[in-house]
Design an enzyme around this catalytic site. Structure first.
Site, PDB file in Angstrom:
ATOM      1  N   ASP A 163       0.817   8.509   2.032  1.00  0.00           N
ATOM      2  CA  ASP A 163       0.001   7.530   1.329  1.00  0.00           C
ATOM      3  C   ASP A 163      -1.482   7.781   1.539  1.00  0.00           C
ATOM      4  OD1 ASP A 163       0.183   4.924  -0.240  1.00  0.00           O
ATOM      5  OD2 ASP A 163      -1.231   4.407   1.355  1.00  0.00           O
TER       6      ASP A 163
ATOM      7  N   HIS B  57      -0.194  -0.158  -5.936  1.00  0.00           N
ATOM      8  CA  HIS B  57      -0.154   0.384  -4.583  1.00  0.00           C
ATOM      9  C   HIS B  57      -1.500   0.977  -4.147  1.00  0.00           C
ATOM     10  CE1 HIS B  57       4.192  -0.002  -5.005  1.00  0.00           C
ATOM     11  NE2 HIS B  57       4.073   0.610  -6.161  1.00  0.00           N
TER      12      HIS B  57
ATOM     13  N   ASP C  25      -0.925   5.858 -12.733  1.00  0.00           N
ATOM     14  CA  ASP C  25       0.393   5.638 -12.148  1.00  0.00           C
ATOM     15  C   ASP C  25       0.308   4.715 -10.933  1.00  0.00           C
ATOM     16  OD1 ASP C  25       3.282   6.438 -11.852  1.00  0.00           O
ATOM     17  OD2 ASP C  25       2.533   7.240  -9.951  1.00  0.00           O
TER      18      ASP C  25
ATOM     19  N   ASP D 263      -5.445   7.218   1.768  1.00  0.00           N
ATOM     20  CA  ASP D 263      -6.393   6.171   2.168  1.00  0.00           C
ATOM     21  C   ASP D 263      -7.593   6.240   1.222  1.00  0.00           C
ATOM     22  OD1 ASP D 263      -8.076   4.356   3.291  1.00  0.00           O
ATOM     23  OD2 ASP D 263      -8.033   5.191   5.315  1.00  0.00           O
TER      24      ASP D 263
ATOM     25  N   GLU E  10      -0.308   1.255 -15.056  1.00  0.00           N
ATOM     26  CA  GLU E  10       1.059   0.824 -14.803  1.00  0.00           C
ATOM     27  C   GLU E  10       1.085  -0.098 -13.589  1.00  0.00           C
ATOM     28  OE1 GLU E  10       5.345   2.752 -13.497  1.00  0.00           O
ATOM     29  OE2 GLU E  10       3.483   3.167 -12.420  1.00  0.00           O
TER      30      GLU E  10
ATOM     31  N   ASP F 231       0.840  -1.196   0.000  1.00  0.00           N
ATOM     32  CA  ASP F 231       0.000   0.000   0.000  1.00  0.00           C
ATOM     33  C   ASP F 231       0.878   1.250   0.000  1.00  0.00           C
ATOM     34  OD1 ASP F 231      -1.968   1.893   0.265  1.00  0.00           O
ATOM     35  OD2 ASP F 231      -2.782   1.143   2.136  1.00  0.00           O
TER      36      ASP F 231
END
Length: 516
Positions: free
Chosen positions: A229, A264, A260, A231, A291, A223
């Site tokens: 990062d 993740h 992109d 949520d 990707e 993640d």
């Protein structure tokens, strides 16, 4: 209940068969170009102005779609946009030390997009939805450090940290969006301002659910990639990103996205984002390519299935085959070049490419295809009848990172051959380790071609491969000429067979000699 069961077993649509690849009225092959490199800037023009000046030439080449770099405001004045600060700022507001982005101003971008549309070239937006960088201020909150090699294992106790997680966007003053990001909208950060410590910190406390489970399992849970990062399970986050998707398409008149770092991002949200953006924008044929960076087809195929035909995927396994072939040189068996690739297994899901901004030497995903195999690789993606090719700016335009003048000249000849000759069914002649060929049979409005490529280096200056291939009885008695060197002739017999040649470590394209 029966309808639900039926939907489970119904095959997913093939993205390249229903998504828009270029002007609907065109009978010519579609072609995408990635119009940027990591470091290249124009000497006198902004990047958007540079792109604008090249639009007529791109249209003449047969380019139907242009993948532009991320147009959003970055965390730094020269940031490429992958260090995403504000998706809603396209170079309009004075923040992060600049009004314009690395690529130029909002006005320059929109002007170039309008000109591209006039020349029947579609725009693709590079959407960076995984993370943010460059927050306006810090906040304090509870977090736990985790191991970089296994994000599911803690490397210390929960603690209070000070993280750069608040995005106020005061200069934008709620124009376009009034959403303000805070720590509740993120899952992790990579910096504790209080202790001046770099690491991976999973944010804990009320409202936080930990890492998403719907991501790649590399490093335990992938993640977290970098920065702050996002949520994607947070409802407010979801709505802002959905609103941005429709807005950016309408603002730029783009027809789709390059997504992109999809491995993740919570894939359930990402699938919903694609479907809902397509619905809100009213673009049934909205183009999407994702990707997922892995050369292992077994890891990629579950993602292709999970996205139910809503997005095409870059064929990273094919790129890795090209890279391996360029490293192994004559030792590489060309009969394996398509093995274990998206192009081989699901050709209508495959966006093929040779290199991009991440594969250049010195970059994070360095896997450059050397000049000894560059033309061969481009011949495969541009001239075979499967997959949708994307050519790289760095291979075509002069730059300090990766340009080779002779390579660029030959790629241009292959692009010309794609536009004029590479049509109809493909028949492969993968007979020799160091020399393979294929034939395109042509269609009602385009003639076909015969293609040979070699990776044999011993005696490359003089060794001549010969390969018998059938170009169809409709060409019986015709003469084929070489396209790449403009010399050489092949006579086709009554059964449609001809003996085509190619010098070692080279590519040759043979086309029917026009009758005078």
């Amino acid at each position: 209940m029966f309808a639900k069961l039926k939907s489970w077993f119904q095959p997913a649509p093939s993205p390249l068969l229903y998504m828009r690849l270029g002007p609907e009225e065109s009978q010519d092959n579609p072609l995408m170009i990635q119009f940027f490199t990591w470091d290249r800037l124009h000497e006198t023009l902004s990047w958007w102005k540079h792109f604008e000046t090249e639009i007529p030439r791109l249209a003449e080449m047969g380019v139907t779609q242009v993948w532009l770099p991320p147009p959003n405001k970055a965390a730094h004045p020269k940031g490429r946009g992958y260090d995403a600060y504000d998706l809603w700022d396209l170079g309009e507001f004075d923040r992060k030390g600049t009004i314009q982005t690395r690529w130029g101003t909002r006005e320059e971008l929109l002007h170039a997009c309008r000109l591209a549309k006039e020349h029947k070239i579609d725009i693709l937006i590079d959407a960076v939805l995984n993370h943010k960088l460059g927050a306006d201020r810090t906040e304090t909150f509870q977090a736990v450090p985790v191991q970089s090699e296994n994000r599911l294992k803690n490397s210390g106790p929960t603690r209070e940290i000070e993280g750069w997680t608040a995005f106020d966007y005061k200069q934008r003053n709620e124009k376009y969006s009034d959403f303000r990001w805070t720590q509740e909208h993120f899952t992790g950060v990579d910096w504790d301002q209080r202790s001046k410590t770099k690491g991976i910190y999973r944010i804990t406390g009320p409202g936080h659910k930990g890492w998403s489970r719907n991501v790649d399992h590399e490093l335990g849970n992938y993640d977290f990639l970098l920065g702050i990062d996002i949520d994607h399970r947070n409802p407010a986050v979801q709505e802002d990103l959905l609103r941005w998707g429709k807005w950016i398409l309408e603002t730029t008149d783009a027809v789709g996205f390059r997504l992109d770092a999809i491995k993740h991002i919570d894939r359930k949200f990402m699938l919903h984002w694609i479907q809902e953006t397509r619905r809100r924008a009213g673009l049934k044929g909205m183009f999407v390519v994702s990707e997922y960076w892995s050369g292992n087809l077994k890891l990629l195929l579950p993602y292709i299935r999970a996205f139910k035909g809503e997005t095409a995927f870059f064929d990273v396994p094919l790129h890795m085959n090209f890279h391996q072939a360029s490293r192994e040189r004559t030792r590489y068996d060309l009969r394996n070049i398509l093995r274990n690739t998206v192009l081989e297994i699901k050709p209508n899901d495959a966006v093929t490419f040779v290199d991009n901004h991440d594969t250049v030497e010195g970059q994070s995903l360095e896997s450059w295809v050397g000049d000894n195999f560059k033309i061969q690789a481009y011949a495969i993606i541009l001239l075979r009848g499967h997959g949708y090719p994307c050519v790289f700016y760095g291979d075509l335009y002069p730059n300090k990172e990766c340009y080779n003048e002779n390579t660029a000249r030959n790629i241009m000849l292959l692009i010309e051959a794609r536009k004029k000759f590479a049509y109809g069914p493909t028949t492969d002649y993968f007979a020799e380790k160091n020399c393979i060929g294929f034939v395109r049979q042509g269609d009602a409005t385009h003639q076909g071609c015969a293609v040979i490529l070699s990776n044999k280096e011993e005696g490359a200056d003089s060794f001549l491969h010969e390969l018998r291939m059938n170009v169809g009885t409709e060409n019986a008695g015709k003469t084929f000429r070489s396209h790449m060197t403009q010399h050489g002739r092949v006579e086709i017999d009554a059964a449609g067979w001809g003996t085509f040649s190619c010098f070692a470590n080279n590519v040759q394209v043979w086309t029917k000699l026009e009758e005078e």
